[in-house]
Design an enzyme around this catalytic site. Structure first.
Site, short mmCIF file in Angstrom:
data_model
loop_
_atom_site.label_atom_id
_atom_site.label_comp_id
_atom_site.label_asym_id
_atom_site.label_seq_id
_atom_site.Cartn_x
_atom_site.Cartn_y
_atom_site.Cartn_z
CG HIS A 100 -12.84 -11.38 -4.39
ND1 HIS A 100 -11.88 -12.34 -4.69
CD2 HIS A 100 -13.80 -12.02 -3.67
CE1 HIS A 100 -12.25 -13.49 -4.17
NE2 HIS A 100 -13.41 -13.33 -3.54
CG ASP A 125 -7.62 -23.88 7.22
OD1 ASP A 125 -6.53 -23.27 7.16
OD2 ASP A 125 -8.48 -23.65 8.09
CD GLU A 163 -15.30 -8.21 0.58
OE1 GLU A 163 -15.78 -8.42 -0.55
OE2 GLU A 163 -14.99 -9.12 1.36
#
Length: 346
Positions: free
Chosen positions: A153, A256, A337
């Site tokens: 990340h 989730d 990103e």
């Protein structure tokens, strides 16, 4: 300059087309089920050809590449040597690098003469010192096999760190931050004077925080113990730790967080426990990274959970800084990103 940002997964392509340096998004989209049975898109080459039919005037391409190992500490102009090294890194990211490479090779063929840049998820964390990236294994494992913490990340952590520095009206090199990328995959980074000095993910994205389906930190002896008591193969244990653990495994409901929180509010004990473990692990890492940084200007939350659930961010930070005279700011900053890749390509 018109810059195309490409993110190739094993069966997907996501793209954004930017006008730089204004950072205007000209177009964006994605293709799914590439190479799957019944799909008319048989490979990445065909998928990229379909994308390029929709856009015009590409002057450079920025490719997301998941793993650059120790070879790449910054974005690089793609050439034959870079392609060879990305192939070598594929052993460290067998699910991602081969797909990333498919996109690179297809674009080189379809866009002859257009400059192509590789931007690596691991590059931002290459500033981490050996005391933070070496594992407590015989040193030969690092020397022979490059087994060490790499972190992931990195593009997201770098982007939100830059945005946080802008809010302080300072250069990135003058701020100390803890960045929390919380989505289905979760990682944190300690950023000192704009450089990553530690991160929660390790040799693979499995280490660190509790995630949607990943276990995060566990006693490594559990792996052989589980293999013995459950008569499981290495592949089965790998799936257990990566696909069936984390929030999904603890709650028994879902990966989730929104669904888990809804069940927790209804009184489901395992759902409540999953949320508590998730929050506790983040609080523990924040405290550790504040110790590593010394002075912390801000805690930055981003990604699906981090930027869309302010109540959970408040719960994470509740009482965490009560013993400090100067408290770090808490920021929620949406990650981008693709824009970070466009900036680095430009």
């Amino acid at each position: 300059m018109k810059i195309l940002v490409i993110n190739c997964g094993s069966s997907s392509i996501k793209y954004k087309f930017f006008l730089m340096p204004s950072e205007e998004v000209i177009s964006e989209g994605s293709l799914e089920k590439i190479g799957e049975e019944g799909s008319e898109i048989t490979n990445h080459h065909k998928g990229l050809r379909m994308i390029l039919e929709k856009i015009d005037g590409v002057e450079a391409v920025g490719h997301r590449v998941v793993h650059g190992a120790e070879e790449f500490t910054r974005p690089v102009l793609i050439n034959e040597e870079v392609i060879r090294q990305v192939k070598e890194c594929s052993s460290l990211a067998p699910l991602h690098n081969p797909a990333n490479l498919e996109g690179i090779l297809a674009c080189l063929e379809l866009l002859k003469g257009v400059r192509q840049i590789a931007v690596f998820d691991t590059a931002f964390h290459q500033s981490i010192p050996p005391k933070a990236f070496i594992y407590g294994l015989p040193y030969e494992f690092y020397e022979k096999h490059k087994i060490r913490k790499y972190g992931f990340h990195g593009t997201s952590h770098h982007f939100v760190a830059q945005e946080a520095a802008k809010r302080f009206k300072k250069k990135l090199s003058r701020v100390n931050l803890i960045t929390c990328h919380l989505g289905n995959g979760c990682s944190m980074a300690a950023i000192k004077n704009g450089k990553s000095i530690d991160t929660s993910m390790g040799f693979t994205p499995l280490e660190g925080l509790i995630m949607g389906t990943r276990c995060g930190d566990i006693d490594p002896a559990l792996i052989t113990h589980i293999m013995h008591i459950e008569n499981m193969t290495a592949g089965q244990v790998d799936r257990l730790l990566n696909k069936d653990s984390g929030l999904k495994g603890i709650s028994g409901i879902s990966n989730d967080m929104r669904e888990i929180q809804a069940k927790a509010r209804q009184g489901n004990k395992r759902a409540k426990l999953a949320v508590e473990i998730f929050v506790y692990r983040i609080r523990k890492y924040i405290s550790a990274y504040m110790g590593a940084l010394g002075k912390t200007d801000a805690i930055v939350f981003t990604a699906g959970i981090g930027q869309n659930q302010p109540a959970l961010v408040k719960y994470i930070c509740k009482g965490l800084f009560d013993n400090l005279r100067v408290k770090p700011k808490v920021m929620i900053i949406p990650t981008n990103e693709e824009l970070m890749i466009a900036r680095q390509t430009y």
